[in-house]
Enzyme design. Structure first.
Site, mmCIF file in Angstrom:
data_model
loop_
_atom_site.group_PDB
_atom_site.id
_atom_site.type_symbol
_atom_site.label_atom_id
_atom_site.label_comp_id
_atom_site.label_asym_id
_atom_site.label_seq_id
_atom_site.Cartn_x
_atom_site.Cartn_y
_atom_site.Cartn_z
ATOM 1 N N GLU A 1 68.011 106.316 28.003
ATOM 2 C CA GLU A 1 67.259 106.990 28.946
ATOM 3 C C GLU A 1 65.756 106.852 28.277
ATOM 4 O OE1 GLU A 1 68.746 110.383 30.610
ATOM 5 O OE2 GLU A 1 67.036 111.560 30.143
ATOM 6 N N HIS B 1 65.642 109.387 38.021
ATOM 7 C CA HIS B 1 65.862 110.898 38.058
ATOM 8 C C HIS B 1 64.918 111.200 39.203
ATOM 9 C CE1 HIS B 1 67.292 111.673 33.824
ATOM 10 N NE2 HIS B 1 67.750 110.284 34.067
ATOM 11 N N ASP C 1 63.126 121.601 36.221
ATOM 12 C CA ASP C 1 62.761 122.935 35.417
ATOM 13 C C ASP C 1 61.848 123.663 36.143
ATOM 14 O OD1 ASP C 1 63.987 121.913 32.973
ATOM 15 O OD2 ASP C 1 62.506 120.660 32.629
ATOM 16 N N HIS D 1 74.455 125.763 31.755
ATOM 17 C CA HIS D 1 73.129 125.668 31.990
ATOM 18 C C HIS D 1 72.536 126.497 30.918
ATOM 19 C CE1 HIS D 1 69.239 125.382 33.931
ATOM 20 N NE2 HIS D 1 69.712 124.254 34.411
ATOM 21 N N ASP E 1 79.567 127.595 36.432
ATOM 22 C CA ASP E 1 78.843 126.434 36.210
ATOM 23 C C ASP E 1 79.913 125.255 36.428
ATOM 24 O OD1 ASP E 1 76.104 126.082 35.350
ATOM 25 O OD2 ASP E 1 76.816 124.738 33.858
ATOM 26 N N LYS F 1 79.049 119.826 43.141
ATOM 27 C CA LYS F 1 78.057 118.655 43.288
ATOM 28 C C LYS F 1 78.799 117.132 43.476
ATOM 29 C CE LYS F 1 75.725 119.587 39.565
ATOM 30 N NZ LYS F 1 74.508 119.640 38.322
ATOM 31 N N TYR G 1 69.930 109.302 24.947
ATOM 32 C CA TYR G 1 68.534 109.603 25.089
ATOM 33 C C TYR G 1 67.700 109.153 23.918
ATOM 34 C CZ TYR G 1 70.763 113.314 28.085
ATOM 35 O OH TYR G 1 71.560 113.894 28.863
#
Lengths: 594, 594
Positions: A21, A81, A113, A157, A175, A182, A285
């Site tokens: 990423e 994204h 965010d 989250h 969550d 989803k 990441y």
């Protein structure tokens, strides 16, 4: 190709996948560097790479541009994204239409965010309230075209994590239930938020399965690079850090190198444990840094930094429109991005291009093909903008180039020499000194194993072949001598052309010559590289332009070196020379006679 | 392809062409024999072959049928003769439509002889008066589709030849003027009437050029085979025979063999003289006999009877619809006519067939695929209709077959063994004795010269390759043992299937395996033969049917041998086995372990 299809394929072959990423850098130099880094990392065949959508959509255009270049120039399967923050539906659709048009098939759908300066997420007017709505919208509007990934939060989250550092059981379950919604709405992969407690992740996977979530759950691993950065990131994400990790870091926190090494060690151990639990996909990441991510993969035996394995001699495209591409002219071997940009409008690969050998309609030559990242341009200036008194100075420059003494090359997008060039660089050096200025070459290869480090491609088990090839500029006088001598070397075929298009050749206009091919078990013959007269005439415009747009432009306008280069450009021939006898031939023998 | 295009191509390459003319035989056996002869003669790559239109159109249907088979089964470029005698325009168009539909592009347009029992040509009601009108009609109705050839008479048309054996100068010039009108109306090639005075022919060519006729003029050469036949033919055509030829023949007229030899000598000398005058195309009136025509070509160095050169491992089609065909499954290697008949409806070659590896829609299996010429059927009965007590008798039969002891083979349309089979026939013999009943095979070939007599194809200058291949029937028990042993030979791939379609394989359903390929100067890689799972499943129906429709049918209905063969058919597997390591592999090693 959708990431979910890649994961399913790998499952069938019991293969482990990994992905990287990246985020959009803040400066132009940063972007150049990112692409350089990505280009090297992609050599290791990550399954896909992500590019994030900057906070609040501030980098939207840049992200779209980077995603396009990743997919179509770097040629890695790209996942972009997309967040809901400050994004009315028109903007969402604009972004999705753009990547669809660019042949990108993967989106990571996020709420995002809170907008800058606010504590809480606010739904934009005409936008979406949450990732679930975004997923629903993508499926409703784009059907099955996109692969959709969503975020999973192993510790729930961050917004529901309490001041004691953990979410309540109820929040955690809510969550998970939301995650399931989803997935039910059409997401086909979950990538998790970063974590440092592997048990937390494994429990999360287990809980998801209990909830009936069956899609792949890919762990997001962020190697620790830097102590302060680590604290900031885990603080922001409210990530649980096991005390033994904290303790280990505390003891070395002032030694950057030690922290990085520990980060690699820890990342490796976490991945080992995850893999041992049968999870076969790792998402790294990278924070736009290559070393730690690659070191972890190297430790895991998933890559071998000393031995890059190639599927084909050129990097296979990922754009869905050119998945069937299986052959390219050798001319652009050192300029793959230029080739990609000039063929971007092609709708058929490879047939309709080579099968009929009709005139392939290459895109026009634009300045794009001569643009270079600034760092590389600086190196070019240092090495190439030297005073030239005569053509011998030019010959000398080319000789240095093929002996590996220069790091830059106006005719190449790549750094340094290709490994196989080292096999013949002495011979190349000597013909350059004679005024045959080589810009492309390959040695002959007769049944090398397909996993040979220098010339192999296509994986193990096969045999690969090459006809010796050399492409060079030379004066008309040298060309005449060469052609005369070539008459006693019947295995040589050549095409020569000058800037104006005057051409001399001993092959027919439709004689397409395979110069690289491979034979593999239970496969058709692969023939990825060819020399063909029609493309050569297109290529010569680009090759000749580089004398001025690539080299002469490095000098002040009135420099006499510039004039010399322009003279060479207008009087020399570009010559493509193949030795068709890849078993007993010696391409360089004819030059000994000159 | 039109004959004129072939001639123009050959001119560019300074190549000499030759062609053969045949006529429709009177009996079915005669037709069978003609095709056998033609098949062998076509191996020498004549540029085209003619089939005549029987006198007065009496053999119209037969000529159409022979023309179709010549073009589409024998795969030679076919020129069909068409005359005006007894042919109203509907019949003319019927014939032209038929050959056009069959992919034939060449017609020789003639007025034709007078109808039976009459002295003078009579125009049929609704038909044409002369070849000129026929040429005009073909061009008007079919545009440029057909190549049209017309007849040229070096001594003028026989009808204007006076009792002294020559035409008046005026008649001769009128004849030339008429020829020019035929060419101006759209004929693009002239083939001459037979002649024995070469000077007459050369003068004729010269006169044509003077008249402004620029198209190729092809001499028609009829080798003398037989004294009486020669007298009859030259009498009928009113052909001038130079006195020295007459004298030479008179002295040997009772010695048939001497006449034939003289005919070959004379034909050779005539052709030499013609070629020396720069005329590069020869048309041979064969009278359906092969020996003299081939002997003349051999003398001229235009063919080499000891060394047949192949363009591809299988004979390239001439039908305009399949000119691009460049790949075939190996399964039909010994049954090319069956393959052609089963793929006759295909509209794309090869892509759309192999590229996507979708299911190629082969034509249904019909009795056609099992039909044989009577002479061959007789040989089959003699050799194969022997009493079988047990499967060992069957094993023994197959062993004899691959040792070359049998002249016939129910699984093959060809006579005897392919030359390359002799390289491995001992090994084949030994596995047949073990119960692996081979029906197709090829040895591995690693970079043999492309003009090698046993395995070469594609002409000189290249290298050819083969993966070792063997295809056989065996019992389920033998198959199980073999598959177990094959695990230690990683370069082997196999597909096994029984009559019902139960299948066992170690390759994927879309794994198309190139098993023959060639590398040539300035060419793409040619890959003419493949093994692919989809076609294999189609082929197996044909292969299994041969046990009964090819072999068991040779016995009386209640013969116990028949029952045995039916048992084998219903219980054995058909296995396709490739050794992918064509460099170091040994396909037969695995059988040693069984």
């Amino acid at each position: 190709m959708k990431v979910i299809e890649k994961i399913r394929e790998a499952e069938l072959e019991n293969k482990t996948l990994f992905s990287f990423e990246f985020f959009p850098p803040k400066t132009e130099d940063g972007v150049d560097n990112l692409f350089d880094k990505m280009d090297r990392m992609v050599q290791h065949n990550p399954s896909f790479c992500d590019i994030t959508w900057g906070a609040g959509g501030t980098t939207a255009d840049l992200t779209l541009d980077i995603a396009n270049k990743m997919q179509n120039m770097i040629c890695v399967e790209t996942m972009m994204h997309l967040t809901c923050t400050n994004m009315p539906v028109e903007k969402i659709d604009h972004a999705l239409d753009a990547i669809k048009g660019n042949g990108i098939q993967n989106v990571l759908a996020l709420r995002g965010d809170p907008p800058h300066g606010q504590d809480k997420f606010v739904q934009t007017e005409g936008g979406f309230a949450c990732a679930l709505d975004l997923v629903k919208h993508i499926r409703a509007k784009y059907g099955d075209y996109f692969g959709i990934t969503v975020a999973g939060y192993p510790e729930a989250h961050p917004e529901v994590i309490e001041s004691n550092g953990v979410a309540t059981l109820e929040s955690y379950h809510n969550d998970l239930a939301y995650l399931k919604r989803k997935v039910d709405a059409g997401a086909d992969v979950i990538v998790t938020q970063l974590f440092y407690d592997t048990d937390v992740f494994l429990k999360f996977v287990n809980d998801c399965r209990q909830m009936g979530i069956t899609c792949p759950i890919v762990p997001g691993i962020m190697p620790i690079n830097n102590y302060k950065g680590f604290l900031r990131m885990t603080g922001f994400c409210k990530t649980r850090v096991p005390p033994e990790i904290m303790a280990a870091l505390d003891s070395i926190k002032d030694d950057e190198e030690a922290v990085r090494k520990y980060g690699i060690y820890l990342g490796t151990e976490m991945c080992k444990k995850i893999l041992a639990h049968g999870i076969k996909t790792l998402h790294l990441y990278t924070l736009n840094m290559d070393k730690s991510a690659l070191a972890i993969l190297q430790n895991l035996g998933l890559i071998d930094e000393a031995k890059i394995s190639r599927t084909l001699p050129w990097r296979r495209p990922t754009n869905i429109f050119r998945l069937k591409e299986d052959v390219r002219p050798i001319f652009w071997a050192n300029r793959p991005k230029s080739y990609l940009s000039r063929t971007i409008g092609w709708d058929q690969f490879p047939h309709g291009r080579w099968g009929d050998s009709g005139n392939p309609s290459y895109g026009a030559l634009t300045d794009y093909q001569f643009m270079r990242p600034r760092s590389r341009d600086k190196k070019l200036k240092e090495e190439w903008a030297v005073s030239l008194k005569s053509v011998e100075d030019i010959h000398d420059k080319f000789m240095q180039l093929c002996l590996g003494k220069l790091k830059s090359n106006p005719w190449s997008e790549l750094d340094g020499l290709q490994p196989e060039t080292k096999i013949i660089n002495e011979q190349l050096g000597s013909i350059n000194l004679k005024g045959f200025l080589t810009i492309n070459s390959q040695p002959s290869v007769n049944a090398a194993k397909s996993d040979s480090p220098s010339v192999g491609w296509g994986g193990p088990g096969g045999y690969v072949y090459q006809k010796a090839y050399v492409e060079f500029f030379c004066s008309q006088g040298q060309l005449n001598v060469l052609i005369e001598k070539a008459k006693t070397f019947p295995s040589l075929t050549y095409i020569a052309v000058n800037k104006e298009g005057k051409s001399i050749s001993n092959v027919g206009p439709n004689d397409v010559n395979a110069v690289t091919w491979g034979v593999f078990p239970a496969k058709e013959i692969l023939q990825p590289t060819i020399v063909d007269p029609a493309s050569f005439i297109v290529w010569k415009d680009e090759a000749f332009e580089i004398w001025t747009k690539g080299w002469a432009r490095l000098y002040p306008e009135d420099d006499s070196s510039r004039t010399l280069l322009e003279q060479v450009q207008s009087s020399y021939y570009l010559v493509s020379l193949v030795d068709n006898d890849y078993i007993k031939g010696d391409l360089f023998a004819v030059f000994n006679e000159v």
